[in-house]
Scaffold this motif. Structure first.
Motif, PDB file in Angstrom:
ATOM      1  N   SER A  86       1.861  -6.856   3.406  1.00 18.66           N
ATOM      2  CA  SER A  86       2.931  -7.976   3.392  1.00 18.66           C
ATOM      3  C   SER A  86       2.692  -8.902   4.347  1.00 18.66           C
ATOM      4  O   SER A  86       1.889  -8.729   5.422  1.00 18.66           O
ATOM      5  N   LEU A  87       3.566  -9.822   4.687  1.00 18.01           N
ATOM      6  CA  LEU A  87       3.480 -10.600   5.726  1.00 18.01           C
ATOM      7  C   LEU A  87       3.967 -10.056   7.263  1.00 18.01           C
ATOM      8  O   LEU A  87       3.205 -10.262   8.151  1.00 18.01           O
ATOM      9  N   ASP A 121       3.294  -6.767   7.518  1.00 19.86           N
ATOM     10  CA  ASP A 121       2.167  -5.802   7.904  1.00 19.86           C
ATOM     11  C   ASP A 121       1.009  -6.504   8.785  1.00 19.86           C
ATOM     12  O   ASP A 121       0.637  -6.122   9.659  1.00 19.86           O
ATOM     13  N   ARG A 158      -0.256 -18.897  -0.966  1.00 20.11           N
ATOM     14  CA  ARG A 158      -0.189 -17.515   0.240  1.00 20.11           C
ATOM     15  C   ARG A 158      -0.973 -17.965   1.602  1.00 20.11           C
ATOM     16  O   ARG A 158      -0.415 -17.527   2.537  1.00 20.11           O
ATOM     17  N   TYR A 188       0.543 -18.298   5.552  1.00 21.29           N
ATOM     18  CA  TYR A 188       0.084 -17.577   6.702  1.00 21.29           C
ATOM     19  C   TYR A 188      -0.513 -18.611   7.698  1.00 21.29           C
ATOM     20  O   TYR A 188      -0.360 -18.296   8.945  1.00 21.29           O
ATOM     21  N   ASP A 191      -6.860  -7.695   3.355  1.00 19.40           N
ATOM     22  CA  ASP A 191      -5.877  -7.495   2.450  1.00 19.40           C
ATOM     23  C   ASP A 191      -6.229  -8.283   1.132  1.00 19.40           C
ATOM     24  O   ASP A 191      -6.253  -7.323   0.088  1.00 19.40           O
TER      25      ASP A 191
END
Length: 461
Positions: A134-135, A137, A355, A359, A428
């Motif tokens: 996830s973000l 992590d 996504r 980030y 990821d």
């Protein structure tokens, strides 16, 4: 029943917490006499439970009632028995199955290879757990690998950028000196300035040194990102590389790193050229419309065309940049060339553009805040130094030295974090698309000393 019997443990459990199995009719030290199989139960309570002051009445062997002791837990790889989890909700130790639905069932099946409720917890040999992240992590992992290994992460950044920014800092100091001299001449005699002089008020040597210095800084930052990609990739498996090991891991990829950086620079230059052409066309259209209409209509049309041109150029540029975002860790960890890395990044980022953009923007925002925090006090100090002795040469040299140290410090603080987010986001995506977490899981289980070759993609059938 005697008073002594009332104080005895009648739950049928041994001191270690496991239930004792007794044959029907056998006596016990201090327990009441148990009924034989088939005889009516004298207790009105539920079998297997004891009424206050009375002993428990377990069911017959094999009945599977509430008092029946569960079988021993199976070992790793066997089918787990179902029932309440051990420890009343506590996570079982690594290597033992947790209780829950069998593999392949439940809402978590098929996502992240089934890590979730009722599944064995994902192992975490390094800075992140080996599962889709996830973000939190990814950002926690990026901070953790820097915090756990500052000698390599920040040390490499200090060394590489201290060398790469020397020429740029010297050129910037000369540029500032020329600019200050030009302002003094203009203030003293505005007519003394020659408007036909090329590149006034700067000399061609200073301009050439500035552009060359910025190119060296750009390539130095690219080499640093490649070195840190190897460090972050190994930190996922819990390996803390020394600066020497990081250099050995990326030494054979320096040519590919520089090639990829130059290709991205050319793409950026082409996009910038298109942007300036769009702005030129917008200004030209605005002037023409304004001249024909004689007023504010030309300004409005010019702004509208300029905005449209900016969108038509910036949007594709950002789209291409994000699609190539993972090329740098691929060059280092997958041992591919610049063109192969760009093509593979294009394929891997398909369906994850928004996504990745989020980030990237959040990382840039954090870097910008850190730069502002570090730059503000230094700018105030250099300004005070320049005011103290405006006619002397030493304030300019001191201000240039302070700016140089500030530039190196900013790179040392921000670049490891940027490289960590980039590499962990790449890991990821490979976990989600290619099952890389299973491969890393097996490597962590074996406890073998793996290098960057662990990230080599599986050959296609």
């Amino acid at each position: 029943m005697s008073q002594e019997d009332g104080h005895r443990d009648t739950s049928g459990e041994s001191p270690d917490g496991t239930e004792e199995q007794r044959s029907p009719g056998s006596g016990s030290s201090g327990g009441s006499e148990r009924p034989t199989p088939g005889s009516p139960d004298p207790s009105p309570t539920t079998p297997g439970w004891a009424a206050p002051g009375q002993g428990a009445t377990p069911p017959a062997e094999g009945a599977g009632g509430p008092g029946f002791a569960p079988p021993a837990q199976p070992g790793y790889g066997e089918q787990p028995s179902y029932g309440p989890p051990p420890g009343h909700g506590e996570a079982p130790p690594y290597g033992q199955p947790s209780y829950g639905p069998p593999p392949g069932n439940g809402p978590q099946a098929g996502y992240g290879h089934g890590y979730g409720y009722g599944r064995p917890a994902a192992p975490k040999p390094g800075v992140v757990a080996l599962r889709p992240m996830s973000l939190g992590d990814i950002f926690n992992g990026a901070f953790s690998y820097v915090r756990n290994n500052p000698k390599t992460t920040m040390g490499l950044a200090l060394v590489v950028m201290a060398v790469a920014t020397i020429l740029s800092s010297v050129a910037s100091t000369l540029f500032l000196n020329d600019y200050t001299t030009f302002l003094d001449e203009v203030m003293a005699d505005p007519l003394a300035v020659d408007p036909d002089a090329p590149l006034f008020p700067f000399s061609p040597l200073v301009m050439g040194l500035m552009y060359l210095g910025e190119l060296i800084v750009y390539l130095g930052a690219a080499i640093l990102l490649g070195l840190l990609a190897a460090v972050a990739g190994m930190a996922v498996l819990g390996h803390r590389l020394t600066p020497k090991q990081a250099w050995e891991a990326a030494r054979g990829r320096i040519g590919a790193i520089l090639g990829l950086s130059l290709l991205r620079l050319l793409i950026g230059f082409a996009m910038g050229l298109l942007f300036f052409l769009a702005m030129f066309v917008a200004i030209l259209v605005g002037v023409m419309v304004g001249y024909s209409s004689g007023g504010g209509a030309g300004v409005a049309v010019g702004l509208l065309v300029g905005l449209l041109g900016a969108v038509l150029v910036i949007a594709p540029a950002v789209w291409i940049w994000i699609r190539l975002y993972f090329a740098m860790p691929m060059v280092v960890l997958e041992r591919v060339g610049p063109f192969q890395a760009m093509a593979r990044s294009w394929r891997l980022s398909r369906g994850s553009w928004w996504r990745t953009l989020g980030y990237w923007l959040l990382t840039g925002l954090i870097v910008m805040v850190v730069q502002m925090i570090l730059s503000t006090p230094v700018s105030m100090v250099t300004g005070i130094i320049g005011v103290t002795a405006p006619d002397a040469a030493w304030p300019m040299v001191l201000a240039g030295a302070i700016t140089y140290l500030l530039t190196v410090l900013i790179y040392a603080v921000t670049q490891p974090f940027v490289a960590g987010v980039n590499t962990l986001l790449y890991v990821d995506l490979r976990m989600r698309r290619e099952g890389l977490d299973l491969k890393l899981h097996q490597a962590a289980q074996r406890g073998e000393s793996s290098g960057p070759e662990i990230y080599l993609p599986e050959p296609r059938a």
